[in-house]
Design a protein around this motif. Structure first.
Motif, PDB file in Angstrom:
ATOM      1  N   SER A 105       0.855  -1.185   0.000  1.00  0.00           N
ATOM      2  CA  SER A 105       0.000   0.000   0.000  1.00  0.00           C
ATOM      3  C   SER A 105       0.892   1.237   0.000  1.00  0.00           C
ATOM      4  O   SER A 105       2.075   1.168   0.339  1.00  0.00           O
ATOM      5  CB  SER A 105      -0.932   0.012   1.212  1.00  0.00           C
ATOM      6  OG  SER A 105      -0.204   0.237   2.402  1.00  0.00           O
ATOM      7  N   HIS A 106       0.308   2.346  -0.402  1.00  0.00           N
ATOM      8  CA  HIS A 106       1.067   3.585  -0.480  1.00  0.00           C
ATOM      9  C   HIS A 106       0.130   4.761  -0.241  1.00  0.00           C
ATOM     10  O   HIS A 106      -0.949   4.830  -0.828  1.00  0.00           O
ATOM     11  CB  HIS A 106       1.740   3.717  -1.842  1.00  0.00           C
ATOM     12  CG  HIS A 106       2.528   4.973  -1.971  1.00  0.00           C
ATOM     13  ND1 HIS A 106       3.729   5.152  -1.320  1.00  0.00           N
ATOM     14  CD2 HIS A 106       2.277   6.119  -2.626  1.00  0.00           C
ATOM     15  CE1 HIS A 106       4.175   6.372  -1.580  1.00  0.00           C
ATOM     16  NE2 HIS A 106       3.306   6.969  -2.370  1.00  0.00           N
ATOM     17  N   ARG A 107       0.555   5.698   0.609  1.00  0.00           N
ATOM     18  CA  ARG A 107      -0.224   6.901   0.926  1.00  0.00           C
ATOM     19  C   ARG A 107       0.317   8.088   0.146  1.00  0.00           C
ATOM     20  O   ARG A 107       1.525   8.306   0.081  1.00  0.00           O
ATOM     21  CB  ARG A 107      -0.146   7.206   2.416  1.00  0.00           C
ATOM     22  CG  ARG A 107      -0.849   8.505   2.783  1.00  0.00           C
ATOM     23  CD  ARG A 107      -0.704   8.794   4.285  1.00  0.00           C
ATOM     24  NE  ARG A 107      -1.248  10.092   4.589  1.00  0.00           N
ATOM     25  CZ  ARG A 107      -0.536  11.205   4.728  1.00  0.00           C
ATOM     26  NH1 ARG A 107       0.791  11.164   4.583  1.00  0.00           N
ATOM     27  NH2 ARG A 107      -1.100  12.344   5.005  1.00  0.00           N
ATOM     28  N   ILE A 108      -0.604   8.873  -0.411  1.00  0.00           N
ATOM     29  CA  ILE A 108      -0.261  10.114  -1.094  1.00  0.00           C
ATOM     30  C   ILE A 108      -0.875  11.242  -0.280  1.00  0.00           C
ATOM     31  O   ILE A 108      -2.098  11.330  -0.148  1.00  0.00           O
ATOM     32  CB  ILE A 108      -0.794  10.120  -2.539  1.00  0.00           C
ATOM     33  CG1 ILE A 108      -0.200   8.943  -3.312  1.00  0.00           C
ATOM     34  CG2 ILE A 108      -0.489  11.446  -3.217  1.00  0.00           C
ATOM     35  CD1 ILE A 108      -0.900   8.612  -4.596  1.00  0.00           C
ATOM     36  N   ALA A 109      -0.019  12.069   0.307  1.00  0.00           N
ATOM     37  CA  ALA A 109      -0.467  13.138   1.193  1.00  0.00           C
ATOM     38  C   ALA A 109      -1.161  14.256   0.404  1.00  0.00           C
ATOM     39  O   ALA A 109      -0.902  14.435  -0.789  1.00  0.00           O
ATOM     40  CB  ALA A 109       0.735  13.703   1.959  1.00  0.00           C
TER      41      ALA A 109
END
Length: 143
Positions: A105-109
């Motif tokens: 998973s990856h978060r994009i602020a």
């Protein structure tokens, strides 16, 4: 709700951005199922929630989501199948690139410009979008 009640949309090109030509502007097809959403015609009126949308997204092989930015939402991608390359840029021009494999998973602020490109076998991922206060940090976060 049932699968039949969810919006099924094909974006071609995938998330186009007319400011960019070639792969930076989005290319190929993106098959999306709007599982839940508060955007445009998909708005469901989910009260007391910061949820902006949940999308089951399938990019065909080599397809890319064009460079774009959300000022008041953060996104989390959860890769189900294939490979996905995510690139981000902050307001200073600093860039990050992440290669996602199934289960990552990856978060994009909020405020981060970003793009994503599917690998040779395509990519299927869940995108979860949450509304955020404008004061949130704009730093990149790895998986």
């Amino acid at each position: 709700k049932t699968a039949a009640q969810m919006a099924h949309v094909v974006y071609a090109p995938a998330h186009p951005n007319p400011e960019f030509r070639g792969s930076g502007g989005g290319q190929g097809r993106n098959y999306c199922i709007w599982v839940a959403g508060e955007q445009g015609e998909q708005a469901e009126g989910i009260a007391l929630s910061s949820l902006d949308g949940i999308i089951d997204s399938t990019l065909e092989p080599g397809a890319s989501v064009g460079w774009h930015q959300h000022t008041d939402t953060e996104e989390t991608y959860y890769l189900l199948a294939g490979a996905l390359s995510v690139e981000m840029e902050d307001e200073t021009g600093r860039t990050w690139k992440f290669e996602l494999a199934p289960g990552d998973s990856h978060r994009i602020a909020p405020g981060m410009r970003h793009t994503a490109q599917a690998g040779n076998d395509g990519a299927r991922f869940i995108a979860i979008m949450m509304k955020c206060p404008p004061t949130r940090s704009k730093t990149a976060h790895a998986a």
